[in-house]
Design a protein around this motif. Structure first.
Motif, PDB file in Angstrom:
ATOM      1  N   UNK A  66      10.304  17.909 -27.836  1.00 35.09           N
ATOM      2  CA  UNK A  66       9.957  17.097 -26.657  1.00 35.09           C
ATOM      3  C   UNK A  66      10.739  15.790 -26.660  1.00 35.09           C
ATOM      4  N   UNK A  67      10.718  15.116 -27.803  1.00 33.71           N
ATOM      5  CA  UNK A  67      11.392  13.823 -27.885  1.00 33.71           C
ATOM      6  C   UNK A  67      12.907  13.991 -27.966  1.00 33.71           C
ATOM      7  N   UNK A  68      13.368  15.002 -28.680  1.00 38.88           N
ATOM      8  CA  UNK A  68      14.814  15.239 -28.794  1.00 38.88           C
ATOM      9  C   UNK A  68      15.434  15.453 -27.419  1.00 38.88           C
ATOM     10  N   UNK A  69      14.785  16.249 -26.602  1.00 38.93           N
ATOM     11  CA  UNK A  69      15.264  16.512 -25.245  1.00 38.93           C
ATOM     12  C   UNK A  69      15.342  15.212 -24.450  1.00 38.93           C
ATOM     13  N   UNK A  70      14.298  14.413 -24.543  1.00 39.87           N
ATOM     14  CA  UNK A  70      14.227  13.143 -23.811  1.00 39.87           C
ATOM     15  C   UNK A  70      15.337  12.193 -24.266  1.00 39.87           C
ATOM     16  N   UNK A  71      15.590  12.151 -25.553  1.00 34.62           N
ATOM     17  CA  UNK A  71      16.611  11.271 -26.112  1.00 34.62           C
ATOM     18  C   UNK A  71      18.000  11.678 -25.646  1.00 34.62           C
ATOM     19  N   UNK A  72      18.355  12.927 -25.812  1.00 38.24           N
ATOM     20  CA  UNK A  72      19.703  13.368 -25.453  1.00 38.24           C
ATOM     21  C   UNK A  72      19.963  13.201 -23.953  1.00 38.24           C
ATOM     22  N   UNK A  73      18.955  13.452 -23.137  1.00 42.23           N
ATOM     23  CA  UNK A  73      19.153  13.330 -21.695  1.00 42.23           C
ATOM     24  C   UNK A  73      19.274  11.877 -21.241  1.00 42.23           C
ATOM     25  N   UNK A  74      19.018  10.934 -22.134  1.00 42.18           N
ATOM     26  CA  UNK A  74      19.141   9.518 -21.780  1.00 42.18           C
ATOM     27  C   UNK A  74      20.552   8.989 -21.975  1.00 42.18           C
ATOM     28  N   UNK A  75      21.455   9.827 -22.517  1.00 42.85           N
ATOM     29  CA  UNK A  75      22.798   9.371 -22.877  1.00 42.85           C
ATOM     30  C   UNK A  75      23.810   9.757 -21.797  1.00 42.85           C
ATOM     31  N   UNK A  76      24.673   8.830 -21.461  1.00 39.81           N
ATOM     32  CA  UNK A  76      25.728   9.070 -20.477  1.00 39.81           C
ATOM     33  C   UNK A  76      26.671  10.162 -20.978  1.00 39.81           C
ATOM     34  N   UNK A  77      26.975  11.109 -20.107  1.00 39.39           N
ATOM     35  CA  UNK A  77      27.864  12.211 -20.459  1.00 39.39           C
ATOM     36  C   UNK A  77      27.131  13.502 -20.743  1.00 39.39           C
ATOM     37  N   UNK A  78      25.810  13.411 -20.937  1.00 36.14           N
ATOM     38  CA  UNK A  78      24.997  14.604 -21.168  1.00 36.14           C
ATOM     39  C   UNK A  78      24.330  14.996 -19.857  1.00 36.14           C
ATOM     40  N   UNK A  79      24.577  16.224 -19.438  1.00 32.63           N
ATOM     41  CA  UNK A  79      24.037  16.701 -18.166  1.00 32.63           C
ATOM     42  C   UNK A  79      22.571  17.089 -18.278  1.00 32.63           C
ATOM     43  N   UNK A  80      22.236  17.798 -19.355  1.00 34.81           N
ATOM     44  CA  UNK A  80      20.854  18.249 -19.529  1.00 34.81           C
ATOM     45  C   UNK A  80      20.648  18.729 -20.954  1.00 34.81           C
ATOM     46  N   UNK A  81      19.384  18.860 -21.318  1.00 31.52           N
ATOM     47  CA  UNK A  81      19.024  19.407 -22.623  1.00 31.52           C
ATOM     48  C   UNK A  81      17.860  20.370 -22.426  1.00 31.52           C
ATOM     49  N   UNK A  82      17.873  21.454 -23.174  1.00 32.69           N
ATOM     50  CA  UNK A  82      16.837  22.477 -23.071  1.00 32.69           C
ATOM     51  C   UNK A  82      16.093  22.565 -24.394  1.00 32.69           C
TER      52      UNK A  82
END
Length: 215
Positions: free
Chosen positions: A52-68
């Motif tokens: 849950x948190x990993x997805x939220x973290x990665x999606x907060x970074x510029x250049x990342x479109x999405x995380x599943x």
């Protein structure tokens, strides 16, 4: 008569110790994801505790479109959340990241990985315990393997952690998308106890630690 204020410490502790594996909706819509990125994009996978948190973290970074949110690194086909939490399938809670390699590199994603969790706790991340919460850097091919190995060396010699790094390196061979209620869990459940007590403090710590560009 028990006064209510005496219960507050107990309730607070319960929220903190309330682990990511305590929730199940007994519904399986898990599916295997093809490890093929859209044109002009790339994929990478990371296991670092509750997804849950990993997805939220990665999606907060510029250049990342999405995380599943999903499961990887195991040896049982079509794993469900309940099955993975038996710690018998070999899977770890993992995020599959879709990103733009023209904006952000795999090496930078490895920096995000190490900035967003404690890689010194074997089979544990915060209150979550078990092999499904172990730290894994997945790689695609020899080039990414070399980058991942260098990332481990860099963090090991950085002095940031006093204990030894326990992160494992594994090739990304399969990824299963987790049940739909896990996707964007923090966005849909901002007031849930575990999210408020564990996920969001972890996210806030990441924002202070990571030096890259955030949305």
């Amino acid at each position: 008569m028990i006064r209510l204020f005496k219960l507050f410490p107990v309730l607070s502790l319960a929220l903190i110790l309330f682990s990511c594996d305590a929730i199940s909706q007994k519904k399986s819509d898990v599916r295997k994801v093809k490890l093929v990125a859209p044109k002009g994009k790339a994929i990478a996978a990371f296991a670092e505790g509750c997804f849950w948190c990993s997805e939220h973290i990665f999606e907060s970074v510029v250049g990342i479109d999405s995380a599943i949110s999903g499961y990887a690194g195991g040896n049982v086909p079509n794993p469900t959340y309940d099955l993975v939490n038996t710690e018998t399938t070999g899977h770890a809670e993992t995020v599959l990241v879709y990103y733009n390699p023209q904006i952000i590199s795999y090496a930078e994603l490895c920096k995000i990985f190490f900035a967003s969790h404690d890689p010194t706790t074997p089979n544990q991340q915060g209150p979550d315990r078990g092999s499904s919460y172990r730290s894994i850097l997945f790689y695609n091919g020899p080039t990414e393997k070399a980058i991942a190995e260098q990332a481990v060396k860099d963090i090991s010699t950085s002095g940031r952690f006093k204990k030894a790094i326990v992160t494992k390196l594994k090739p990304l061979t399969e990824f299963y998308r987790a049940e739909e209620y896990h996707q964007d869990y923090i966005e849909h459940n901002p007031n849930q106890g575990y999210v408020k007590a564990v996920s969001m403090p972890r996210f806030e710590l990441f924002k202070k630690t990571y030096k890259g560009r955030l949305r």
